[in-house]
Design an enzyme around this catalytic site. Structure first.
Site, PDB file in Angstrom:
ATOM      1  N   TYR A 200       5.928   2.802   0.270  1.00  0.00           N
ATOM      2  CA  TYR A 200       5.476   1.386   0.527  1.00  0.00           C
ATOM      3  C   TYR A 200       5.326   1.021   2.109  1.00  0.00           C
ATOM      4  CZ  TYR A 200       6.755  -3.733   0.809  1.00  0.00           C
ATOM      5  OH  TYR A 200       6.775  -5.124   1.076  1.00  0.00           O
TER       6      TYR A 200
ATOM      7  N   HIS B  98      11.180  -1.493  -3.348  1.00  0.00           N
ATOM      8  CA  HIS B  98       9.862  -1.653  -4.240  1.00  0.00           C
ATOM      9  C   HIS B  98       9.901  -0.945  -5.383  1.00  0.00           C
ATOM     10  CE1 HIS B  98       5.393  -2.774  -3.797  1.00  0.00           C
ATOM     11  NE2 HIS B  98       5.968  -3.687  -3.115  1.00  0.00           N
TER      12      HIS B  98
ATOM     13  N   GLU C 226      16.260  -5.140  -1.749  1.00  0.00           N
ATOM     14  CA  GLU C 226      15.454  -5.717  -2.610  1.00  0.00           C
ATOM     15  C   GLU C 226      14.864  -4.696  -3.443  1.00  0.00           C
ATOM     16  OE1 GLU C 226      12.660  -7.653  -0.423  1.00  0.00           O
ATOM     17  OE2 GLU C 226      10.964  -7.420  -1.617  1.00  0.00           O
TER      18      GLU C 226
ATOM     19  N   GLU D 294      10.586  -9.920  -7.709  1.00  0.00           N
ATOM     20  CA  GLU D 294       9.096 -10.445  -7.412  1.00  0.00           C
ATOM     21  C   GLU D 294       8.141 -10.245  -8.672  1.00  0.00           C
ATOM     22  OE1 GLU D 294       8.772  -8.140  -3.846  1.00  0.00           O
ATOM     23  OE2 GLU D 294       7.018  -6.841  -4.786  1.00  0.00           O
TER      24      GLU D 294
ATOM     25  N   ARG E 245      14.286 -13.622  -6.441  1.00  0.00           N
ATOM     26  CA  ARG E 245      13.162 -13.446  -5.490  1.00  0.00           C
ATOM     27  C   ARG E 245      11.804 -13.474  -6.446  1.00  0.00           C
ATOM     28  NH1 ARG E 245      11.569 -12.046  -1.097  1.00  0.00           N
ATOM     29  NH2 ARG E 245       9.994 -10.398  -0.873  1.00  0.00           N
TER      30      ARG E 245
ATOM     31  N   HIS F  46       9.346 -15.160  -3.210  1.00  0.00           N
ATOM     32  CA  HIS F  46       8.509 -13.952  -2.708  1.00  0.00           C
ATOM     33  C   HIS F  46       7.675 -14.867  -1.929  1.00  0.00           C
ATOM     34  CE1 HIS F  46       5.522 -10.621  -3.631  1.00  0.00           C
ATOM     35  NE2 HIS F  46       6.452  -9.804  -2.798  1.00  0.00           N
TER      36      HIS F  46
ATOM     37  N   ASP G  62      -0.055 -12.108  -0.011  1.00  0.00           N
ATOM     38  CA  ASP G  62      -1.102 -12.321  -1.307  1.00  0.00           C
ATOM     39  C   ASP G  62      -0.515 -13.661  -2.127  1.00  0.00           C
ATOM     40  OD1 ASP G  62       1.127 -11.031  -1.991  1.00  0.00           O
ATOM     41  OD2 ASP G  62      -0.073  -9.346  -2.988  1.00  0.00           O
TER      42      ASP G  62
ATOM     43  N   GLU H  43      10.685 -15.507   2.779  1.00  0.00           N
ATOM     44  CA  GLU H  43       9.872 -14.500   3.397  1.00  0.00           C
ATOM     45  C   GLU H  43       8.423 -14.986   3.764  1.00  0.00           C
ATOM     46  OE1 GLU H  43       8.072 -11.840   0.455  1.00  0.00           O
ATOM     47  OE2 GLU H  43       7.371 -10.317   1.927  1.00  0.00           O
TER      48      GLU H  43
HETATM   49  C1  GCO Z   1       7.254  -8.156  -0.371  1.00  0.00           C
HETATM   50  C2  GCO Z   1       6.370  -7.239  -1.642  1.00  0.00           C
HETATM   51  C3  GCO Z   1       4.876  -7.335  -1.398  1.00  0.00           C
HETATM   52  C4  GCO Z   1       4.236  -6.832  -2.547  1.00  0.00           C
HETATM   53  C5  GCO Z   1       2.807  -7.620  -2.778  1.00  0.00           C
HETATM   54  C6  GCO Z   1       2.109  -6.839  -3.928  1.00  0.00           C
HETATM   55  O1  GCO Z   1       8.430  -8.013  -0.822  1.00  0.00           O
HETATM   56  O2  GCO Z   1       6.471  -8.629   0.115  1.00  0.00           O
HETATM   57  O3  GCO Z   1       6.912  -6.094  -2.278  1.00  0.00           O
HETATM   58  O4  GCO Z   1       4.469  -6.803  -0.321  1.00  0.00           O
HETATM   59  O5  GCO Z   1       4.066  -5.416  -2.295  1.00  0.00           O
HETATM   60  O6  GCO Z   1       2.948  -8.748  -2.916  1.00  0.00           O
HETATM   61  O7  GCO Z   1       0.679  -7.256  -3.764  1.00  0.00           O
HETATM   62 MG    MG Z   2       9.193  -6.614  -2.223  1.00  0.00          MG
END
Ligand code: GCO
Ligand code: MG
Length: 450
Positions: free
Chosen positions: A206, A256, A280, A306, A327, A356, A360, A383
């Site tokens: 990740y 992740h 997380e 998320e 989250r 979250h 994106d 975040e």
């Molecule tokens: C976070 C996330 C993101 C995701 C992304 C996928 O905690 O910020 O894990 O970075 O990977 O939103 O599109």
């Molecule tokens: Mg995440």
């Protein structure tokens, strides 16, 4: 509605004037009543005249924003519907399916509209329809704020705090010493919370790693990820961070969703001693039932959600007090309307919010996160939301960031105007499978969930 209100007001005024003429009401009382009339005047109900979608990618991520225009001059609103990996499917969901249901509807019945759209497809709680619903929902909150002349956080009850504390993500490499250096810089900038991540040389972790060493070869041609290697590297990183950054800094870490459930249980136990702010997504949503096992064995604070789409996912975790931070990706859950209720439910069970907020999420979505952060008592951490560069030129009026805190501007609604002409200059780029084409495998070829 307007006519009724006007008639009502006129008849009250006539009555008051009559009473005054008859000497029953003093001039001062009359003036006071007129003042009350002005302050509580009914606002005419706007009707939805048009629904459209703005697709733009000023900073790379495909952003999807719904615009709702009402029949009142200059009264419109924006809502985040960003599902970056399948952006164009959301456009269809909005334009082909929601728009025909919305034209002519009152723009000021937000919950009612949400419930009606939610139920309208019979099958529900999927990411595409939820994002489409969120775009409409947030646009209606924006409209209500603009109509009232108030920021949305005021409509949610007003501020519980002056600003939202944020964390930054420090990672993107395979050297522990480099992560620690970057963390020190972030601390010097004012961050009190830092999410530290570490990559694996040659693997698609990740936090990266493919660029730092020749790719590790598996029994296939795709990028490789091995969960056990990540566990060992993450433990080494957290240990080094605690030693070198001290006890005062709040550390976060994102797994992740990439571990086998029992590995996740072990990892959560092993990091307990590092006193994280939270760990997380140590489990994937598919393994939600393992949270109970983690809870029974350690007190590592847990954040999750998320990827959640549905009340069936978050309700048990909150009501059984199996996590500490919810989250959710607000647009993925259907917008501000469901999320303010989730926050209220979480408050009762001692769970805090950590919406979250990665790249994106559109700036409209970041503003929605922030307005919830300001108005919900059980806010935990935020975040992202620190908008810079060209994104801030397309989306004008974004929240401002200072010393780790995110501040809302005080303009009505979300406080953001979109330069739609400029947005059009950053069309979304086509990629394989429209953007989300992740393919990672273990050494033996087993697919890893991204
Ligand atoms: C976070 C996330 C993101 C995701 C992304 C996928 O905690 O910020 O894990 O970075 O990977 O939103 O599109
Ligand atoms: Mg995440």
């Amino acid at each position: 509605m307007t006519e009724y209100r006007n008639m009502n007001r006129r008849s009250i005024m006539r009555m008051v004037a009559g009473a005054s003429a008859a000497g029953l009401v003093s001039k001062r009382e009359l003036a006071a009543q007129a003042q009350v009339q002005r302050a509580t005047r009914g606002m005419p109900s706007p009707k939805i005249k048009d629904v459209s979608v703005i697709l733009t990618a000023p900073a790379g991520s495909r952003l999807v924003v719904v615009k709702i225009v009402t029949d009142q001059d200059g009264l419109y609103g924006y809502g985040c519907a960003t599902f970056t990996q399948r952006a164009e499917v959301v456009v269809d969901a909005v334009e082909k399916y929601l728009k025909p249901l919305l034209i002519g509807m009152p723009a000021d019945r937000i919950d009612d509209t949400w419930q009606f759209l939610y139920a309208s497809s019979y099958w529900r709680n999927g990411p595409v329809l939820n994002n489409a619903l969120s775009g409409v929902d947030q646009a209606l909150w924006d409209i209500k704020g603009r109509q009232a002349g108030m920021p949305v956080y005021q409509l949610l009850g007003g501020k519980c705090r002056e600003a939202a504390d944020t964390y930054t993500d420090v990672g993107g490499g395979v050297e522990i010493s480099a992560v620690i250096e970057r963390a020190k810089k972030a601390m010097a900038e004012g961050y009190r919370h830092i999410r530290v991540q570490i990559g694996i040389p040659g693997m698609e972790s990740y936090a990266g790693g493919m660029r730092d060493a020749p790719p590790v070869k598996g029994l296939h041609n795709d990028p490789v990820f091995e969960p056990a290697v990540q566990v060992r590297r993450s433990l080494a990183l957290l240990e080094a961070c605690r030693k070198q950054l001290g006890d005062e800094i709040e550390l976060l870490h994102d797994m992740h969703e990439r571990l086998a459930p029992i590995q996740a249980v072990q990892f959560a136990k092993d990091v307990e001693k590092f006193k994280l702010f939270y760990l997380e997504d140590v489990l994937a949503p598919e393994d939600n039932a393992y949270f109970r096992m983690i809870r029974e064995q350690c007190s590592t604070p847990l954040s999750m959600g998320e990827l959640f789409n549905s009340p069936h996912e978050w309700t048990p975790l909150i009501s059984e007090r199996l996590i500490d931070y919810i989250r959710i990706h607000v647009s993925q859950a259907g917008g501000v309307t469901p999320c303010r209720k989730i926050a209220a439910m979480a408050e009762i069970f001692g769970v805090k919010t950590a919406w979250h907020g990665p790249g994106d999420v559109s700036p409209i979505g970041h503003a929605a996160n922030l307005h919830l952060d300001l108005a919900c008592y059980n806010f935990g951490i935020q975040e992202g939301g620190r908008i810079r560069g060209v994104l801030g030129e397309v989306f004008k009026g974004c929240p401002t960031w200072k010393d780790g805190y995110l501040y809302a501007n005080e303009a009505p609604g979300w406080g953001i105007e979109i330069d739609e002409k400029l947005a059009a200059k950053y069309p979304i780029r086509e990629g394989p499978a429209g953007g989300g084409a992740y393919r990672i495998r273990r050494l033996d070829g087993t697919v890893v969930k991204y």
